[in-house]
Design a protein around this motif. Structure first.
Motif, PDB file in Angstrom:
ATOM      1  N   ALA A 164       0.829  -1.215   0.000  1.00 43.92           N
ATOM      2  CA  ALA A 164       0.000   0.000   0.000  1.00 43.92           C
ATOM      3  C   ALA A 164       0.859   1.260   0.000  1.00 43.92           C
ATOM      4  O   ALA A 164       0.646   2.164  -0.793  1.00 43.92           O
ATOM      5  N   ARG A 165       1.874   1.299   0.877  1.00 43.68           N
ATOM      6  CA  ARG A 165       2.747   2.482   0.941  1.00 43.68           C
ATOM      7  C   ARG A 165       3.617   2.567  -0.303  1.00 43.68           C
ATOM      8  O   ARG A 165       4.040   3.640  -0.731  1.00 43.68           O
ATOM      9  N   HIS A 166       3.899   1.398  -0.883  1.00 42.94           N
ATOM     10  CA  HIS A 166       4.555   1.346  -2.181  1.00 42.94           C
ATOM     11  C   HIS A 166       4.048   0.096  -2.867  1.00 42.94           C
ATOM     12  O   HIS A 166       4.032  -0.967  -2.266  1.00 42.94           O
TER      13      HIS A 166
ATOM     14  N   GLY B 202      -9.260   2.099  10.876  1.00 48.09           N
ATOM     15  CA  GLY B 202      -8.299   3.171  10.589  1.00 48.09           C
ATOM     16  C   GLY B 202      -7.529   2.859   9.301  1.00 48.09           C
ATOM     17  O   GLY B 202      -7.790   1.856   8.641  1.00 48.09           O
ATOM     18  N   HIS B 203      -6.573   3.701   8.971  1.00 48.71           N
ATOM     19  CA  HIS B 203      -5.737   3.489   7.779  1.00 48.71           C
ATOM     20  C   HIS B 203      -6.582   3.383   6.505  1.00 48.71           C
ATOM     21  O   HIS B 203      -6.309   2.557   5.640  1.00 48.71           O
ATOM     22  N   VAL B 204      -7.627   4.206   6.404  1.00 48.11           N
ATOM     23  CA  VAL B 204      -8.566   4.073   5.286  1.00 48.11           C
ATOM     24  C   VAL B 204      -8.672   5.328   4.415  1.00 48.11           C
ATOM     25  O   VAL B 204      -9.637   5.474   3.652  1.00 48.11           O
TER      26      VAL B 204
ATOM     27  N   GLY C 154      -7.170  -3.332  11.895  1.00 48.90           N
ATOM     28  CA  GLY C 154      -7.611  -3.012  13.259  1.00 48.90           C
ATOM     29  C   GLY C 154      -6.579  -2.244  14.067  1.00 48.90           C
ATOM     30  O   GLY C 154      -6.829  -1.903  15.225  1.00 48.90           O
ATOM     31  N   ASP C 155      -5.420  -1.937  13.467  1.00 47.65           N
ATOM     32  CA  ASP C 155      -4.347  -1.249  14.207  1.00 47.65           C
ATOM     33  C   ASP C 155      -4.559   0.263  14.227  1.00 47.65           C
ATOM     34  O   ASP C 155      -5.170   0.830  13.327  1.00 47.65           O
ATOM     35  N   GLU C 156      -3.998   0.873  15.243  1.00 43.53           N
ATOM     36  CA  GLU C 156      -3.847   2.331  15.321  1.00 43.53           C
ATOM     37  C   GLU C 156      -5.100   3.114  14.942  1.00 43.53           C
ATOM     38  O   GLU C 156      -5.005   4.098  14.209  1.00 43.53           O
ATOM     39  N   ALA C 157      -6.243   2.692  15.477  1.00 41.07           N
ATOM     40  CA  ALA C 157      -7.493   3.395  15.146  1.00 41.07           C
ATOM     41  C   ALA C 157      -7.681   4.586  16.087  1.00 41.07           C
ATOM     42  O   ALA C 157      -8.708   4.729  16.737  1.00 41.07           O
TER      43      ALA C 157
ATOM     44  N   THR D 287      10.818  -8.515  14.980  1.00 41.56           N
ATOM     45  CA  THR D 287      10.415  -9.082  13.682  1.00 41.56           C
ATOM     46  C   THR D 287      10.182  -8.054  12.588  1.00 41.56           C
ATOM     47  O   THR D 287      10.018  -8.433  11.436  1.00 41.56           O
ATOM     48  N   TYR D 288      10.108  -6.752  12.930  1.00 42.22           N
ATOM     49  CA  TYR D 288       9.797  -5.768  11.896  1.00 42.22           C
ATOM     50  C   TYR D 288      10.993  -5.595  10.959  1.00 42.22           C
ATOM     51  O   TYR D 288      12.031  -5.032  11.320  1.00 42.22           O
ATOM     52  N   LEU D 289      10.818  -6.056   9.734  1.00 40.82           N
ATOM     53  CA  LEU D 289      11.915  -6.001   8.769  1.00 40.82           C
ATOM     54  C   LEU D 289      12.144  -4.583   8.258  1.00 40.82           C
ATOM     55  O   LEU D 289      13.132  -4.328   7.565  1.00 40.82           O
ATOM     56  N   ASP D 290      11.228  -3.654   8.591  1.00 37.00           N
ATOM     57  CA  ASP D 290      11.438  -2.268   8.150  1.00 37.00           C
ATOM     58  C   ASP D 290      12.236  -1.462   9.165  1.00 37.00           C
ATOM     59  O   ASP D 290      12.532  -0.292   8.904  1.00 37.00           O
ATOM     60  N   MET D 291      12.588  -2.057  10.311  1.00 39.86           N
ATOM     61  CA  MET D 291      13.447  -1.324  11.249  1.00 39.86           C
ATOM     62  C   MET D 291      14.879  -1.304  10.705  1.00 39.86           C
ATOM     63  O   MET D 291      15.339  -2.277  10.117  1.00 39.86           O
TER      64      MET D 291
ATOM     65  N   ASP E  35      12.952   3.636  12.737  1.00 46.92           N
ATOM     66  CA  ASP E  35      13.609   3.204  13.984  1.00 46.92           C
ATOM     67  C   ASP E  35      12.711   3.369  15.210  1.00 46.92           C
ATOM     68  O   ASP E  35      13.186   3.328  16.333  1.00 46.92           O
ATOM     69  N   TRP E  36      11.395   3.529  15.011  1.00 38.09           N
ATOM     70  CA  TRP E  36      10.540   3.816  16.171  1.00 38.09           C
ATOM     71  C   TRP E  36      10.513   2.658  17.176  1.00 38.09           C
ATOM     72  O   TRP E  36      10.372   2.891  18.375  1.00 38.09           O
ATOM     73  N   ALA E  37      10.660   1.417  16.694  1.00 39.70           N
ATOM     74  CA  ALA E  37      10.551   0.267  17.617  1.00 39.70           C
ATOM     75  C   ALA E  37      11.911  -0.120  18.170  1.00 39.70           C
ATOM     76  O   ALA E  37      12.040  -0.456  19.351  1.00 39.70           O
TER      77      ALA E  37
ATOM     78  N   LEU F 185       7.078  -6.400   6.756  1.00 38.53           N
ATOM     79  CA  LEU F 185       7.939  -5.422   6.087  1.00 38.53           C
ATOM     80  C   LEU F 185       7.075  -4.281   5.570  1.00 38.53           C
ATOM     81  O   LEU F 185       6.340  -4.421   4.588  1.00 38.53           O
ATOM     82  N   TRP F 186       7.159  -3.152   6.276  1.00 40.10           N
ATOM     83  CA  TRP F 186       6.414  -1.946   5.900  1.00 40.10           C
ATOM     84  C   TRP F 186       7.247  -1.162   4.908  1.00 40.10           C
ATOM     85  O   TRP F 186       8.487  -1.188   4.965  1.00 40.10           O
ATOM     86  N   ALA F 187       6.572  -0.422   4.009  1.00 42.47           N
ATOM     87  CA  ALA F 187       7.297   0.077   2.841  1.00 42.47           C
ATOM     88  C   ALA F 187       7.440   1.593   2.755  1.00 42.47           C
ATOM     89  O   ALA F 187       7.772   2.105   1.692  1.00 42.47           O
ATOM     90  N   GLU F 188       7.245   2.302   3.873  1.00 43.67           N
ATOM     91  CA  GLU F 188       7.324   3.765   3.797  1.00 43.67           C
ATOM     92  C   GLU F 188       8.618   4.251   3.142  1.00 43.67           C
ATOM     93  O   GLU F 188       8.612   5.239   2.411  1.00 43.67           O
ATOM     94  N   THR F 189       9.740   3.602   3.444  1.00 41.80           N
ATOM     95  CA  THR F 189      11.037   4.118   2.963  1.00 41.80           C
ATOM     96  C   THR F 189      11.582   3.316   1.778  1.00 41.80           C
ATOM     97  O   THR F 189      12.708   3.568   1.341  1.00 41.80           O
TER      98      THR F 189
HETATM   99  C1  NGO Z   1       2.993   0.051  12.637  1.00 36.20           C
HETATM  100  C2  NGO Z   1       1.829   0.619  11.862  1.00 36.20           C
HETATM  101  C3  NGO Z   1       2.088   0.696  10.360  1.00 36.20           C
HETATM  102  C4  NGO Z   1       3.477   1.264  10.077  1.00 36.20           C
HETATM  103  C5  NGO Z   1       4.520   0.441  10.822  1.00 36.20           C
HETATM  104  C6  NGO Z   1       5.917   0.971  10.594  1.00 36.20           C
HETATM  105  C7  NGO Z   1       1.361  -1.491  12.526  1.00 36.20           C
HETATM  106  C8  NGO Z   1       0.656  -2.744  12.767  1.00 36.20           C
HETATM  107  N1  NGO Z   1       0.790  -0.357  12.164  1.00 36.20           N
HETATM  108  O1  NGO Z   1       2.699  -1.352  12.627  1.00 36.20           O
HETATM  109  O2  NGO Z   1       1.114   1.488   9.757  1.00 36.20           O
HETATM  110  O3  NGO Z   1       3.735   1.187   8.696  1.00 36.20           O
HETATM  111  O4  NGO Z   1       4.257   0.404  12.201  1.00 36.20           O
HETATM  112  O5  NGO Z   1       6.896   0.249  11.266  1.00 36.20           O
END
Ligand code: NGO
Length: 486
Positions: free
Chosen positions: A137-139, A227-229, A290-293, A366-370, A381-383, A415-419
Motif C-alpha cells: 500500500a505504501r509502495h 483506521g488506515h482508510v 484493526g491497528d492504530e485506530a 520481527t519488523y523487517l522495516d526497522m 527506527d521507532w521500535a 515489512l512496511w514500505a514507507e522508505t
Molecule cells: C505500525 C503501523 C504501520 C506502520 C509500521 C511501521 C502497525 C501494525 N501499524 O505497525 O502502519 O507502517 O508500524 O513500522
C-alpha cells in the motif's frame, strides 16, 4: 577456500533431527537422474540451479527419489531425507513436505562441486504459521516483484505471505462494483511521496495466489480498517462522516482516518470488500487490520469490530487482526497478531485464554522495516534498531505473559514500505533477518544457537549473490566471499 562438502546440519532453518553418516556421501553427477514423482520437477529445478548439472526426471529407477507416503508420520509439512552412497530418498506425507525437503537438499549442495553429505534428516516445523508481510500500500510492488519475493522466502520454509493491500496512501486490489478504490487509490501519485502507484487486477491477484500456492505459500490478504482508510475515503465520500471525499494523502502520518461505525454505508462497503476478497482467496485467513485506530472512539471501535468479525465468518474465512482487535471478545477462530514492543498485552492474553491462536510479530524483533543500525539508509527506527542477532535472540513462547507455546499459531515478520522504493530495497531489509525469524518459526527450540546460526547464515552470502538477491552484509556475519577477498 570454498568448502566442497557441507555438513549435514548446515541448513536454515535448522532441521529437527540430523544424523550424519560420513561414509555415505553421495555425489550428484552428469548421469544422476530424479525419479518422476510428485514434486520432481521442482526438486530438479532447484538442484539444477545449485549444481549446474542436467538432472533429468525419468520414470523408473533413479538415484534421487521422492516418496509421498500419506501413512507416514511426518505431519502436514515434515519430511525425512536420507542421503546414502547410492542415492537420495525423500519421504513426506504431503507435497508441501516434499517441497520443504527439496529446499533442505538444495542447501546441502556445496559452493563448489556437488557432493552431498551422507546421513539422515528428520524434520518438521515447530509452528504451522511462518509468515512474512509485504506492505504493497505504501509502495506498490508488481506481480513479478512479489513472485521474486516468494521465490526468495520459500528457501527458508516460510509458508504464509500476508499482503497489506490497503492503507491511507493506497488501495491495491481491484474490487468489483467499487472501481474508484483502485482508480483513485491505485492511480498515479499514490503511495508514500506519491512514489508507489499501481494495483492488482483480480486476474493479477489470482495469478499471485496460484504462483504462491505452487510453492506452498498461502496468501493472507489484509484490508486495514477501521483506521488506515484514507485511500478508500478519497474514493468514496459516503465513507466519511460528512459525506465529502477525503483528499489524497502521501505522507507517513498514522491514526487520522476512520470508517464511520454508526453509518450503514460503512458496513455495506465492508461486506462488498470482504465478499470479494474472500472469493479471490483460497486460503483460510482474511486480515482485517484493526491497528492504530486513534481516530475511532473506543466504543465505535468495538461496535465496528463486533460487526465485521461475523462478516468474515459469513464468507468462510478466519479473521486475523492486529492485536488491538482483542479489545472485543473474539471467537476462538479469530487470530490476534501481536505487533507492539511492550512486555505484556492484556487483550492478547485474554484472547489466548479464550482459545484463540496468536501470531507473534513483536516490532522490536520481527519488523523487517526497522533499521539494522543507526547508519542504515533505509527503514524506520521507532521500535528498535534490529541487528541480525537481535532478530534471532528471542522466543515467541515467552514473549508475552499468558501467551505460551500452545497459544501460538506462529510468527510473522512484517515489512512496511514507507522508505522502500525498489525490490532491492525490499530484499536488503529482508535478508539476512528473515532467516532468523524463519528459523524461530520452524526449528525446535533445542536447536536454537546463535553461534551455529551465524555460521550457517554465512554460507548464504555467495548463494544470494549467485541468485541475484540483494542482502545487507551485516558485519555480525563472517561472509565467506568477504573473508576470502583481500
Ligand atoms: C505500525 C503501523 C504501520 C506502520 C509500521 C511501521 C502497525 C501494525 N501499524 O505497525 O502502519 O507502517 O508500524 O513500522
Amino acid at each position: 577456500m570454498p568448502e566442497s562438502t557441507r555438513a549435514l546440519g548446515d541448513v536454515i532453518p535448522a532441521p529437527a533431527k540430523v544424523r550424519p553418516v560420513p561414509a555415505a556421501d553421495f555425489t550428484i553427477s552428469d548421469s544422476t537422474a530424479i525419479s518422476a514423482a510428485p514434486g520432481a520437477e521442482q526438486l530438479a529445478g532447484l538442484l539444477r540451479a545449485a549444481t549446474g548439472l542436467p538432472l533429468p526426471v525419468r520414470a523408473g529407477a533413479a538415484e534421487i527419489t521422492s516418496v509421498l507416503d500419506e501413512t507416514g508420520e511426518h505431519g502436514d509439512e515434515g519430511y525425512a531425507l536420507s542421503i546414502a552412497a547410492d542415492g537420495v530418498t525423500i519421504r513426506a506425507a504431503t507435497p508441501a513436505g516434499l517441497f520443504w525437503a527439496a529446499q533442505t537438499l538444495s542447501q546441502l549442495v556445496p559452493a563448489t562441486g556437488s557432493t552431498l553429505p551422507g546421513g539422515e534428516i528428520v524434520d518438521r516445523p515447530r509452528f504451522g504459521y511462518r509468515g512474512v508481510m509485504l506492505d504493497v500500500a505504501r509502495h506498490f510492488w508488481t506481480v513479478d516483484e512479489v513472485k521474486a519475493y516468494v521465490d526468495a522466502i520459500v528457501q527458508f520454509k516460510v509458508n504464509y505471505l500476508h499482503l497489506h493491500l490497503t492503507d491511507d496512501q493506497g488501495w491495491r486490489l481491484e474490487i468489483d462494483g467499487r472501481p474508484r478504490l483502485t482508480e483513485v487509490g491505485g492511480g498515479a501519485g499514490t503511495g508514500v511521496d506519491g512514489a508507489g502507484p499501481g494495483f492488482y487486477t483480480r486476474a493479477d491477484y489470482a495469478d499471485l495466489v496460484a504462483y504462491a500456492a505452487q510453492r506452498f505459500v498461502t496468501i493472507v490478504p489484509e484490508i486495514d480498517m477501521p483506521g488506515h482508510v484514507n485511500a478508500a475515503q478519497a474514493a468514496y465520500g459516503e465513507l466519511t462522516a460528512d459525506g465529502t471525499p477525503a483528499g489524497p494523502r502521501t505522507d507517513q502520518e498514522v491514526g487520522y482516518s476512520s470508517l464511520v461505525a454508526g453509518k450503514e454505508e460503512t458496513y455495506a462497503f465492508v461486506e462488498d470488500v470482504i465478499r470479494e476478497v474472500a472469493a479471490l482467496t483460497p486460503g483460510p485467513f482474511l486480515h482485517i487490520g484493526g491497528d492504530e485506530a486513534q481516530a475511532t472512539s473506543a466504543e465505535d471501535y468495538r461496535t465496528f469490530i463486533t460487526r465485521v468479525l461475523p462478516l468474515v465468518a459469513k464468507y468462510g474465512k478466519r479473521a486475523v487482526g492486529w492485536h488491538e482487535m482483542a479489545a472485543v471478545e473474539l471467537p476462538e477462530t479469530a487470530v490476534p497478531q501481536f505487533w507492539r514492543i511492550e512486555a505484556a498485552d492484556e487483550g492478547t492474553a485474554r484472547a489466548a485464554a479464550n482459545g484463540s491462536k496468536v501470531i507473534m510479530s513483536p516490532a522490536d524483533r520481527t519488523y523487517l522495516d526497522m533499521k539494522y543500525t543507526a547508519e542504515s539508509p533505509l527503514g524506520l527506527d521507532w521500535a528498535a534498531l534490529i541487528s541480525v542477532a537481535q532478530s534471532y535472540d528471542w522466543d515467541p513462547a515467552t514473549r508475552l505473559p499468558g501467551v505460551g507455546e500452545e497459544a501460538l499459531l506462529g510468527v510473522e515478520a512484517p515489512l512496511w514500505a514507507e522508505t522502500l522504493r525498489t525490490l532491492d530495497d525490499v530484499l536488503t531489509m529482508t535478508f539476512p533477518r528473515l532467516p532468523a525469524i524463519a528459523e524461530i518459526g520452524w526449528s525446535p527450540r533445542e536447536t536454537h544457537e546463535w553461534a551455529s546460526f551465524r555460521r550457517r547464515l554465512a554460507a548464504w552470502g555467495p548463494r544470494w549473490t549467485a541468485q541475484g538477491i540483494a542482502y545487507h552484509r551485516s558485519p555480525e556475519i563472517d561472509w565467506p566471499d568477504q573473508a576470502g577477498i583481500g
